[in-house]
Scaffold this motif. Structure first.
Motif, PDB file in Angstrom:
ATOM      1  N   LEU A 165      -2.837  11.579  14.640  1.00  0.00           N
ATOM      2  CA  LEU A 165      -4.213  11.700  14.146  1.00  0.00           C
ATOM      3  C   LEU A 165      -4.256  12.449  12.806  1.00  0.00           C
ATOM      4  CD1 LEU A 165      -6.140  12.450  17.469  1.00  0.00           C
ATOM      5  CD2 LEU A 165      -6.141  10.328  16.144  1.00  0.00           C
ATOM      6  N   VAL A 166      -3.433  13.490  12.678  1.00  0.00           N
ATOM      7  CA  VAL A 166      -3.377  14.229  11.405  1.00  0.00           C
ATOM      8  C   VAL A 166      -2.850  13.309  10.302  1.00  0.00           C
ATOM      9  CG1 VAL A 166      -2.172  16.068  10.161  1.00  0.00           C
ATOM     10  CG2 VAL A 166      -3.168  16.527  12.417  1.00  0.00           C
ATOM     11  N   THR A 167      -1.799  12.561  10.608  1.00  0.00           N
ATOM     12  CA  THR A 167      -1.239  11.619   9.623  1.00  0.00           C
ATOM     13  C   THR A 167      -2.284  10.592   9.219  1.00  0.00           C
ATOM     14  OG1 THR A 167       0.956  11.861  10.639  1.00  0.00           O
ATOM     15  CG2 THR A 167       0.610   9.964   9.177  1.00  0.00           C
ATOM     16  N   LEU A 168      -2.957  10.026  10.204  1.00  0.00           N
ATOM     17  CA  LEU A 168      -4.002   9.034   9.937  1.00  0.00           C
ATOM     18  C   LEU A 168      -5.102   9.635   9.061  1.00  0.00           C
ATOM     19  CD1 LEU A 168      -5.337   6.274  10.447  1.00  0.00           C
ATOM     20  CD2 LEU A 168      -6.271   7.207  12.576  1.00  0.00           C
ATOM     21  N   GLY A 169      -5.488  10.869   9.372  1.00  0.00           N
ATOM     22  CA  GLY A 169      -6.531  11.534   8.595  1.00  0.00           C
ATOM     23  C   GLY A 169      -6.119  11.738   7.146  1.00  0.00           C
ATOM     24  N   ILE A 170      -4.860  12.129   6.926  1.00  0.00           N
ATOM     25  CA  ILE A 170      -4.365  12.334   5.560  1.00  0.00           C
ATOM     26  C   ILE A 170      -4.408  11.023   4.775  1.00  0.00           C
ATOM     27  CG2 ILE A 170      -2.323  12.880   4.174  1.00  0.00           C
ATOM     28  CD1 ILE A 170      -1.527  14.879   6.376  1.00  0.00           C
ATOM     29  N   VAL A 171      -3.944   9.939   5.413  1.00  0.00           N
ATOM     30  CA  VAL A 171      -3.930   8.640   4.731  1.00  0.00           C
ATOM     31  C   VAL A 171      -5.346   8.188   4.388  1.00  0.00           C
ATOM     32  CG1 VAL A 171      -3.290   6.209   4.919  1.00  0.00           C
ATOM     33  CG2 VAL A 171      -1.773   7.958   5.857  1.00  0.00           C
ATOM     34  N   ILE A 172      -6.272   8.374   5.316  1.00  0.00           N
ATOM     35  CA  ILE A 172      -7.666   7.972   5.078  1.00  0.00           C
ATOM     36  C   ILE A 172      -8.274   8.771   3.937  1.00  0.00           C
ATOM     37  CG2 ILE A 172      -9.997   7.965   6.052  1.00  0.00           C
ATOM     38  CD1 ILE A 172      -8.719   7.300   8.767  1.00  0.00           C
ATOM     39  N   CYS A 174      -6.752  10.350   1.501  1.00  0.00           N
ATOM     40  CA  CYS A 174      -6.117   9.984   0.234  1.00  0.00           C
ATOM     41  C   CYS A 174      -6.628   8.637  -0.264  1.00  0.00           C
ATOM     42  CB  CYS A 174      -4.600   9.930   0.402  1.00  0.00           C
ATOM     43  SG  CYS A 174      -3.841  11.539   0.683  1.00  0.00           S
ATOM     44  N   SER A 175      -6.828   7.700   0.659  1.00  0.00           N
ATOM     45  CA  SER A 175      -7.296   6.361   0.277  1.00  0.00           C
ATOM     46  C   SER A 175      -8.705   6.400  -0.293  1.00  0.00           C
ATOM     47  CB  SER A 175      -7.267   5.422   1.491  1.00  0.00           C
ATOM     48  OG  SER A 175      -5.968   5.276   1.997  1.00  0.00           O
ATOM     49  N   ILE A 176      -9.535   7.263   0.276  1.00  0.00           N
ATOM     50  CA  ILE A 176     -10.954   7.305  -0.116  1.00  0.00           C
ATOM     51  C   ILE A 176     -11.193   8.191  -1.326  1.00  0.00           C
ATOM     52  CG2 ILE A 176     -13.292   7.915   0.631  1.00  0.00           C
ATOM     53  CD1 ILE A 176     -12.175   5.433   1.995  1.00  0.00           C
ATOM     54  N   TYR A 177     -10.555   9.355  -1.368  1.00  0.00           N
ATOM     55  CA  TYR A 177     -10.939  10.371  -2.352  1.00  0.00           C
ATOM     56  C   TYR A 177      -9.999  10.511  -3.549  1.00  0.00           C
ATOM     57  CZ  TYR A 177     -14.318  11.785   1.161  1.00  0.00           C
ATOM     58  OH  TYR A 177     -15.354  11.789   2.069  1.00  0.00           O
ATOM     59  N   LEU A 178      -8.738  10.144  -3.411  1.00  0.00           N
ATOM     60  CA  LEU A 178      -7.835  10.282  -4.558  1.00  0.00           C
ATOM     61  C   LEU A 178      -8.069   9.162  -5.559  1.00  0.00           C
ATOM     62  CD1 LEU A 178      -4.427  11.409  -3.000  1.00  0.00           C
ATOM     63  CD2 LEU A 178      -6.304  12.797  -3.872  1.00  0.00           C
ATOM     64  N   LYS A 179      -7.820   9.455  -6.817  1.00  0.00           N
ATOM     65  CA  LYS A 179      -8.056   8.477  -7.881  1.00  0.00           C
ATOM     66  C   LYS A 179      -6.758   8.161  -8.617  1.00  0.00           C
ATOM     67  CE  LYS A 179     -12.467   8.612  -6.997  1.00  0.00           C
ATOM     68  NZ  LYS A 179     -13.112   7.467  -6.287  1.00  0.00           N
ATOM     69  N   GLY A 180      -6.791   7.110  -9.412  1.00  0.00           N
ATOM     70  CA  GLY A 180      -5.649   6.742 -10.241  1.00  0.00           C
ATOM     71  C   GLY A 180      -4.432   6.360  -9.431  1.00  0.00           C
ATOM     72  N   PHE A 181      -3.251   6.726  -9.945  1.00  0.00           N
ATOM     73  CA  PHE A 181      -2.011   6.359  -9.282  1.00  0.00           C
ATOM     74  C   PHE A 181      -1.911   6.945  -7.883  1.00  0.00           C
ATOM     75  CE2 PHE A 181       2.426   7.536  -8.311  1.00  0.00           C
ATOM     76  CZ  PHE A 181       2.932   6.262  -8.127  1.00  0.00           C
ATOM     77  N   MET A 182      -2.426   8.149  -7.678  1.00  0.00           N
ATOM     78  CA  MET A 182      -2.346   8.791  -6.363  1.00  0.00           C
ATOM     79  C   MET A 182      -3.052   7.968  -5.294  1.00  0.00           C
ATOM     80  SD  MET A 182      -0.490  11.388  -6.924  1.00  0.00           S
ATOM     81  CE  MET A 182      -0.668  12.394  -5.458  1.00  0.00           C
ATOM     82  N   ILE A 347      -1.614   2.580  12.479  1.00  0.00           N
ATOM     83  CA  ILE A 347      -2.968   2.308  12.974  1.00  0.00           C
ATOM     84  C   ILE A 347      -3.848   1.796  11.843  1.00  0.00           C
ATOM     85  CG2 ILE A 347      -5.086   3.404  13.833  1.00  0.00           C
ATOM     86  CD1 ILE A 347      -3.276   5.210  15.560  1.00  0.00           C
ATOM     87  N   LEU A 348      -3.749   2.449  10.696  1.00  0.00           N
ATOM     88  CA  LEU A 348      -4.554   2.021   9.557  1.00  0.00           C
ATOM     89  C   LEU A 348      -3.980   0.773   8.892  1.00  0.00           C
ATOM     90  CD1 LEU A 348      -6.949   2.551   7.695  1.00  0.00           C
ATOM     91  CD2 LEU A 348      -5.469   3.996   6.299  1.00  0.00           C
ATOM     92  N   LEU A 349      -2.666   0.748   8.674  1.00  0.00           N
ATOM     93  CA  LEU A 349      -2.067  -0.374   7.962  1.00  0.00           C
ATOM     94  C   LEU A 349      -2.251  -1.696   8.696  1.00  0.00           C
ATOM     95  CD1 LEU A 349       1.320   0.845   6.429  1.00  0.00           C
ATOM     96  CD2 LEU A 349      -0.771   0.196   5.247  1.00  0.00           C
ATOM     97  N   PHE A 350      -2.026  -1.688  10.006  1.00  0.00           N
ATOM     98  CA  PHE A 350      -2.167  -2.930  10.761  1.00  0.00           C
ATOM     99  C   PHE A 350      -3.634  -3.362  10.824  1.00  0.00           C
ATOM    100  CE2 PHE A 350       1.872  -1.725  13.305  1.00  0.00           C
ATOM    101  CZ  PHE A 350       2.639  -2.056  12.215  1.00  0.00           C
ATOM    102  N   GLY A 351      -4.517  -2.383  10.870  1.00  0.00           N
ATOM    103  CA  GLY A 351      -5.946  -2.704  10.819  1.00  0.00           C
ATOM    104  C   GLY A 351      -6.343  -3.284   9.469  1.00  0.00           C
ATOM    105  N   ILE A 352      -5.754  -2.754   8.393  1.00  0.00           N
ATOM    106  CA  ILE A 352      -6.039  -3.269   7.055  1.00  0.00           C
ATOM    107  C   ILE A 352      -5.544  -4.714   6.920  1.00  0.00           C
ATOM    108  CG2 ILE A 352      -5.354  -3.072   4.623  1.00  0.00           C
ATOM    109  CD1 ILE A 352      -5.515  -0.042   4.930  1.00  0.00           C
TER     110      ILE A 352
END
Length: 439
Positions: A165-172, A174-182, A347-352
């Motif tokens: 869940l922590v890993t999933l939260g970090i990925v989410i 980063c996907s939503i709030y980070l900009k540019g290359f990150m 969980i996120l990648l397969f859903g995507i």
């Protein structure tokens, strides 16, 4: 004119020596998380996967005459078929199936060279490819949840589910709030962050990293050296039909790359060359024991953001990937990542992936009010997600995703269009540019 001025490095431009490594490393980061996840799930060697992606990319660049800046990494579409092939005939069967799938690319490339592209578009319309992509994602859902929930013995584990869940939260985040290359490397950031949290939970073991040598030859799985290849129609029916999906994915990526780089790669160097390059990359991977390769949307995204289109940068990323495959400590570190971390990412990648299939259908304006479209998509989804199997003999079976793809193509060919629907579908396919979908 302005677009040309925005370009930092064009396709054939060489970067300065001081910038080359960093620019190439960006592409490695973009593909790294997804590329090592596939061997992790298919129980193949991640070092071999890295070497395979690098060699496959170099082969692709060579076949396309150094004109197409595309990076190739491990294909998610082949995860379930590889697992099925391994269950049926072991690792040798999976590698033989991967090689034959790559060979299909070569045959398709030859046909396109002689006859053009229209027949392929008719064979693989969005009403077939979209549901099959959905199947790819959802058929792996149990695998993702199992890794996220259970320990290595298959028992429910609170530290594992918390880590996932922590890993999933970090990925989410980063996907939503980070900009540019990150924003292009949320998977890699999630794996790093999740692994650090896993260490606090006592499920991350660095002992193998300490013991590993700096230089280490990957555990290649080579035909006539590691095993004797055997042809099987059962393996053909498990693996080869997946090319239906990956061919469509390839065309979609290429059309997006056309817009990003402002070239027409369908004409020059030609779709037949890019498809052949993709197929050869998959065959090269199979010959050393790696998972099949495919073009990566993540790396197209890097091109779009950085405006660095140089094939020399892409080639540099390939060389770095090959080098990393021979660094034992890096391989050991990848192998040490807990299954819970990969489960959270999955969980996120397969859903995507599943959502990408749905998006393809929406953007292609597939009308599910049309009974023909409804029948085709419904049958594909249930056969694929349900894991249906047709057993012809003890050695000959057609499994879930492959069966769904084959049936979808057949239904698309034989079912009549409703009055006026065929013309509408033709107009839609001509005016809609395929988007970049999940790798």
């Amino acid at each position: 004119m302005n677009k040309k001025q925005d370009i930092v490095l064009d396709v054939l431009d060489k970067p300065k020596a001081s910038q080359w490594f960093i620019l190439s490393l960006q592409h490695l980061f973009a593909m790294f998380g997804a590329t090592i996840l596939v061997p992790y799930l298919t129980k193949t060697n991640p070092a071999v996967a890295l070497v395979a992606s690098g060699l496959g990319t170099l082969a692709f660049l060579l076949i396309t005459k150094g004109r197409v800046p595309a990076y190739l990494g491990s294909s998610f579409a082949f995860i379930a078929p590889i697992l099925a092939a391994k269950a049926s005939g072991g690792p040798a069967a999976a590698m033989m199936g991967s090689f034959l799938a790559g060979l299909v690319y070569g045959i398709v490339a030859l046909i396109i060279k002689r006859t053009g592209i229209k027949w392929l578009m008719k064979l693989l319309p969005p009403v077939v490819v979209g549901p099959v992509i959905i199947v790819i994602g959802l058929s792996l859902a149990n695998t993702a949840v199992g890794m996220a929930t259970n320990d290595t013995n298959g028992n429910y584990s609170t530290p594992h589910i918390l880590t996932a869940l922590v890993t999933l939260g970090i990925v989410i985040i980063c996907s939503i709030y980070l900009k540019g290359f990150m924003n292009l490397i949320p998977v890699l950031i999630g794996i790093v962050g999740g692994s650090l949290f896993a260490y606090t939970q006592g499920i991350m073991d660095f002992s193998k990293v300490k013991e590993a040598a700096w230089f280490e030859v990957p555990d290649f799985y080579i035909p006539f050296v590691s095993y004797t290849p055997e042809f099987s129609w059962g393996i053909v029916l498990i693996m080869v039909p997946v090319a239906i999906v990956t061919l469509s994915e390839h065309i979609g990526h290429l059309l997006v790359l056309n817009k990003v780089v402002d070239r027409d790669y369908i004409k020059n160097p030609g779709l037949h060359r890019t498809i052949l390059g993709d197929g050869v990359a998959t065959m090269v991977a199979a010959l050393i024991g790696g998972p099949p390769n495919t073009t990566y949307g993540e790396n197209i995204g890097v091109l779009a953001i950085t405006k660095v289109f140089s094939v020399f940068v892409i080639g540099g990323a390939a060389v770095i990937a090959i080098t990393f495959g021979f660094i034992g400590k890096i391989t050991a570190l990848i192998s040490s990542v807990p299954s819970a971390v990969m489960g959270g990412v999955s969980i996120l990648l397969f859903g995507i992936i599943a959502s990408s299939g749905l998006r393809m259908m929406i953007e292609s304006k597939i009308d599910l009010g049309d009974k023909r479209n409804l029948v085709i998509s419904s049958v594909i989804l249930v056969l694929g997600i349900g894991g249906a199997v047709i057993r012809v003999s003890d050695q000959l079976e057609i499994h879930g995703m492959a069966l769904a793809a084959i049936v979808g193509v057949i239904l698309n060919i034989v079912l009549p269009h409703e009055k006026g629907a065929k013309q509408k579908e033709t107009t839609t396919s001509e005016n809609t540019t395929p988007k970049t979908y999940a790798s």
